[in-house]
Design a protein around this motif. Sequence first.
Motif, PDB file in Angstrom:
ATOM      1  N   MET A  92      -2.965  12.948 -20.444  1.00  0.00           N
ATOM      2  CA  MET A  92      -2.421  11.607 -20.222  1.00  0.00           C
ATOM      3  C   MET A  92      -0.943  11.668 -19.860  1.00  0.00           C
ATOM      4  O   MET A  92      -0.500  10.984 -18.936  1.00  0.00           O
ATOM      5  CB  MET A  92      -2.677  10.726 -21.443  1.00  0.00           C
ATOM      6  CG  MET A  92      -4.152  10.436 -21.607  1.00  0.00           C
ATOM      7  SD  MET A  92      -4.611   9.176 -22.811  1.00  0.00           S
ATOM      8  CE  MET A  92      -3.334   9.129 -23.968  1.00  0.00           C
ATOM      9  N   GLU A  93      -0.173  12.487 -20.565  1.00  0.00           N
ATOM     10  CA  GLU A  93       1.248  12.614 -20.237  1.00  0.00           C
ATOM     11  C   GLU A  93       1.433  13.283 -18.879  1.00  0.00           C
ATOM     12  O   GLU A  93       2.285  12.885 -18.086  1.00  0.00           O
ATOM     13  CB  GLU A  93       1.994  13.389 -21.322  1.00  0.00           C
ATOM     14  CG  GLU A  93       3.478  13.563 -21.047  1.00  0.00           C
ATOM     15  CD  GLU A  93       4.252  12.256 -20.900  1.00  0.00           C
ATOM     16  OE1 GLU A  93       5.289  12.264 -20.196  1.00  0.00           O
ATOM     17  OE2 GLU A  93       3.839  11.213 -21.470  1.00  0.00           O
ATOM     18  N   ALA A  94       0.629  14.293 -18.585  1.00  0.00           N
ATOM     19  CA  ALA A  94       0.698  14.936 -17.270  1.00  0.00           C
ATOM     20  C   ALA A  94       0.386  13.916 -16.176  1.00  0.00           C
ATOM     21  O   ALA A  94       1.052  13.890 -15.140  1.00  0.00           O
ATOM     22  CB  ALA A  94      -0.274  16.116 -17.207  1.00  0.00           C
ATOM     23  N   THR A  95      -0.595  13.052 -16.412  1.00  0.00           N
ATOM     24  CA  THR A  95      -0.937  12.020 -15.435  1.00  0.00           C
ATOM     25  C   THR A  95       0.241  11.073 -15.231  1.00  0.00           C
ATOM     26  O   THR A  95       0.579  10.725 -14.092  1.00  0.00           O
ATOM     27  CB  THR A  95      -2.187  11.240 -15.894  1.00  0.00           C
ATOM     28  OG1 THR A  95      -3.288  12.156 -15.946  1.00  0.00           O
ATOM     29  CG2 THR A  95      -2.510  10.093 -14.954  1.00  0.00           C
ATOM     30  N   ARG A  96       0.868  10.633 -16.312  1.00  0.00           N
ATOM     31  CA  ARG A  96       2.043   9.753 -16.200  1.00  0.00           C
ATOM     32  C   ARG A  96       3.103  10.383 -15.301  1.00  0.00           C
ATOM     33  O   ARG A  96       3.662   9.729 -14.427  1.00  0.00           O
ATOM     34  CB  ARG A  96       2.668   9.494 -17.576  1.00  0.00           C
ATOM     35  CG  ARG A  96       2.013   8.447 -18.381  1.00  0.00           C
ATOM     36  CD  ARG A  96       2.827   8.139 -19.654  1.00  0.00           C
ATOM     37  NE  ARG A  96       1.942   7.673 -20.690  1.00  0.00           N
ATOM     38  CZ  ARG A  96       1.324   8.406 -21.594  1.00  0.00           C
ATOM     39  NH1 ARG A  96       1.502   9.705 -21.640  1.00  0.00           N
ATOM     40  NH2 ARG A  96       0.520   7.862 -22.477  1.00  0.00           N
ATOM     41  N   ARG A  97       3.372  11.654 -15.536  1.00  0.00           N
ATOM     42  CA  ARG A  97       4.417  12.344 -14.771  1.00  0.00           C
ATOM     43  C   ARG A  97       4.009  12.534 -13.310  1.00  0.00           C
ATOM     44  O   ARG A  97       4.830  12.351 -12.400  1.00  0.00           O
ATOM     45  CB  ARG A  97       4.750  13.676 -15.422  1.00  0.00           C
ATOM     46  CG  ARG A  97       5.383  13.518 -16.798  1.00  0.00           C
ATOM     47  CD  ARG A  97       5.737  14.847 -17.391  1.00  0.00           C
ATOM     48  NE  ARG A  97       6.076  14.749 -18.802  1.00  0.00           N
ATOM     49  CZ  ARG A  97       6.459  15.773 -19.537  1.00  0.00           C
ATOM     50  NH1 ARG A  97       6.562  16.988 -19.010  1.00  0.00           N
ATOM     51  NH2 ARG A  97       6.739  15.604 -20.818  1.00  0.00           N
ATOM     52  N   ILE A  98       2.776  12.895 -13.086  1.00  0.00           N
ATOM     53  CA  ILE A  98       2.289  13.084 -11.716  1.00  0.00           C
ATOM     54  C   ILE A  98       2.306  11.763 -10.960  1.00  0.00           C
ATOM     55  O   ILE A  98       2.657  11.711  -9.774  1.00  0.00           O
ATOM     56  CB  ILE A  98       0.869  13.707 -11.732  1.00  0.00           C
ATOM     57  CG1 ILE A  98       0.957  15.170 -12.178  1.00  0.00           C
ATOM     58  CG2 ILE A  98       0.191  13.576 -10.376  1.00  0.00           C
ATOM     59  CD1 ILE A  98      -0.383  15.814 -12.480  1.00  0.00           C
ATOM     60  N   GLY A 140     -16.973   4.783 -23.047  1.00  0.00           N
ATOM     61  CA  GLY A 140     -16.248   3.615 -23.533  1.00  0.00           C
ATOM     62  C   GLY A 140     -14.879   3.939 -24.096  1.00  0.00           C
ATOM     63  O   GLY A 140     -14.002   3.079 -24.158  1.00  0.00           O
ATOM     64  N   ALA A 141     -14.656   5.174 -24.490  1.00  0.00           N
ATOM     65  CA  ALA A 141     -13.372   5.581 -25.058  1.00  0.00           C
ATOM     66  C   ALA A 141     -12.299   5.744 -23.994  1.00  0.00           C
ATOM     67  O   ALA A 141     -11.118   5.844 -24.310  1.00  0.00           O
ATOM     68  CB  ALA A 141     -13.537   6.892 -25.823  1.00  0.00           C
ATOM     69  N   GLY A 142     -12.681   5.750 -22.737  1.00  0.00           N
ATOM     70  CA  GLY A 142     -11.738   6.046 -21.662  1.00  0.00           C
ATOM     71  C   GLY A 142     -10.827   4.922 -21.246  1.00  0.00           C
ATOM     72  O   GLY A 142      -9.741   5.177 -20.718  1.00  0.00           O
ATOM     73  N   VAL A 148      -6.971   5.294 -19.550  1.00  0.00           N
ATOM     74  CA  VAL A 148      -6.628   4.870 -18.195  1.00  0.00           C
ATOM     75  C   VAL A 148      -5.461   3.896 -18.231  1.00  0.00           C
ATOM     76  O   VAL A 148      -4.489   4.035 -17.476  1.00  0.00           O
ATOM     77  CB  VAL A 148      -7.862   4.251 -17.494  1.00  0.00           C
ATOM     78  CG1 VAL A 148      -7.482   3.594 -16.184  1.00  0.00           C
ATOM     79  CG2 VAL A 148      -8.931   5.320 -17.270  1.00  0.00           C
ATOM     80  N   ALA A 149      -5.530   2.910 -19.108  1.00  0.00           N
ATOM     81  CA  ALA A 149      -4.479   1.896 -19.196  1.00  0.00           C
ATOM     82  C   ALA A 149      -3.135   2.504 -19.588  1.00  0.00           C
ATOM     83  O   ALA A 149      -2.086   2.072 -19.115  1.00  0.00           O
ATOM     84  CB  ALA A 149      -4.879   0.810 -20.201  1.00  0.00           C
ATOM     85  N   GLU A 150      -3.151   3.514 -20.430  1.00  0.00           N
ATOM     86  CA  GLU A 150      -1.911   4.107 -20.936  1.00  0.00           C
ATOM     87  C   GLU A 150      -1.174   4.969 -19.917  1.00  0.00           C
ATOM     88  O   GLU A 150       0.034   5.114 -20.005  1.00  0.00           O
ATOM     89  CB  GLU A 150      -2.207   4.982 -22.159  1.00  0.00           C
ATOM     90  CG  GLU A 150      -2.488   4.208 -23.418  1.00  0.00           C
ATOM     91  CD  GLU A 150      -2.730   5.142 -24.587  1.00  0.00           C
ATOM     92  OE1 GLU A 150      -2.034   6.165 -24.711  1.00  0.00           O
ATOM     93  OE2 GLU A 150      -3.640   4.842 -25.380  1.00  0.00           O
ATOM     94  N   CYS A 151      -1.888   5.569 -18.975  1.00  0.00           N
ATOM     95  CA  CYS A 151      -1.224   6.574 -18.141  1.00  0.00           C
ATOM     96  C   CYS A 151      -1.306   6.340 -16.635  1.00  0.00           C
ATOM     97  O   CYS A 151      -0.730   7.099 -15.877  1.00  0.00           O
ATOM     98  CB  CYS A 151      -1.757   7.963 -18.474  1.00  0.00           C
ATOM     99  SG  CYS A 151      -3.486   8.199 -18.067  1.00  0.00           S
TER     100      CYS A 151
END
Length: 118
Positions: free
Chosen positions: A60-66, A84-86, A90-93
């Motif tokens: 998730m953090e890597a996605t934010r940075r990318i 359902g956990a996803g 998705v919203a966070e990053c």
Amino acid sequence: MLLVDDQPPFLRAMSSVVEETAGFEVVGEASSGEESILAAAVLLPDLVLMDVNLPGVDGMEATRRIRRAQSPPVVLLLSTHDEGAGAPFVAECGAAAYVTKSALGPDRLVEVWTSASA
């Protein structure tokens, strides 16, 4: 497409899905969040398949940075957690979607890419 997972069997599985999907090509692989950030900056993929649970910088953090790049790639998060956990991931990053590793196949890959590119 850049494939990111710390477990070689899952990298092979993702690579097989890409090979079976017309119009997609693997340009690189990474086994950590840090490696994925560097690889995305150098390889400039259109799509990143990103494992959520990675050592060090998580997916998730890597996605934010990318996704902060000037022309960021589409990022599809993958994990063994239930579908359902996803949504919170998705919203966070800023990822385009979340798919369980067991549900990833050529049809699902095309579906996510099509909706993210629209």
